[in-house]
Design a protein around this motif. Structure first.
Motif, mmCIF file in Angstrom:
data_model
loop_
_atom_site.group_PDB
_atom_site.id
_atom_site.type_symbol
_atom_site.label_atom_id
_atom_site.label_comp_id
_atom_site.label_asym_id
_atom_site.label_seq_id
_atom_site.Cartn_x
_atom_site.Cartn_y
_atom_site.Cartn_z
ATOM 1 N N SER A 26 -13.142 -3.562 -0.977
ATOM 2 C CA SER A 26 -13.159 -3.555 1.013
ATOM 3 C C SER A 26 -12.980 -5.698 0.890
ATOM 4 O O SER A 26 -12.035 -5.926 0.850
ATOM 5 N N ALA A 29 -9.632 -6.554 -1.553
ATOM 6 C CA ALA A 29 -8.555 -5.843 -1.080
ATOM 7 C C ALA A 29 -7.514 -6.756 -0.573
ATOM 8 O O ALA A 29 -6.138 -6.777 -0.726
ATOM 9 N N LEU A 60 -11.314 2.713 -1.177
ATOM 10 C CA LEU A 60 -10.188 1.379 -1.005
ATOM 11 C C LEU A 60 -9.432 0.839 -2.088
ATOM 12 O O LEU A 60 -8.081 0.509 -1.926
ATOM 13 N N GLY A 61 -10.162 0.940 -2.823
ATOM 14 C CA GLY A 61 -9.522 -0.165 -4.185
ATOM 15 C C GLY A 61 -8.718 0.653 -5.032
ATOM 16 O O GLY A 61 -7.092 -0.064 -5.847
ATOM 17 N N LEU A 64 -5.082 0.827 -2.673
ATOM 18 C CA LEU A 64 -4.553 -0.254 -3.265
ATOM 19 C C LEU A 64 -3.209 -0.094 -4.034
ATOM 20 O O LEU A 64 -2.202 -1.044 -3.847
#
Length: 72
Positions: A26, A29, A60-61, A64
């Protein structure tokens, strides 16, 4: 505090390689998304997302890739 991630971009014959290095989470990001979208503005024929140098990525990665590509 120094970021623990790096984004490297290589271009060759219509291919754009976006190499994500270090910890992709995060805290990375926004930077990764901005750099990725900026690179895609060049409209390459092909995009390669290289995670071989990523030492960590959270959900979250992983997300992306869609974020960089405009939410696809």
């Amino acid at each position: 505090m120094e970021p623990v991630h790096d984004v490297r971009i290589e271009r060759q014959a219509g291919t754009l390689a976006l190499m994500l290095c270090g910890e992709i989470d995060s805290s990375a990001a926004t930077d990764v998304a901005v750099q990725g979208r900026t690179a895609l503005a060049e409209r390459p024929d092909r995009l390669v997302l290289d995670l071989s140098q990523a030492t960590f990525h959270d959900s979250l990665g992983v997300g992306l890739a869609g974020t960089i590509n405009g939410g696809v």
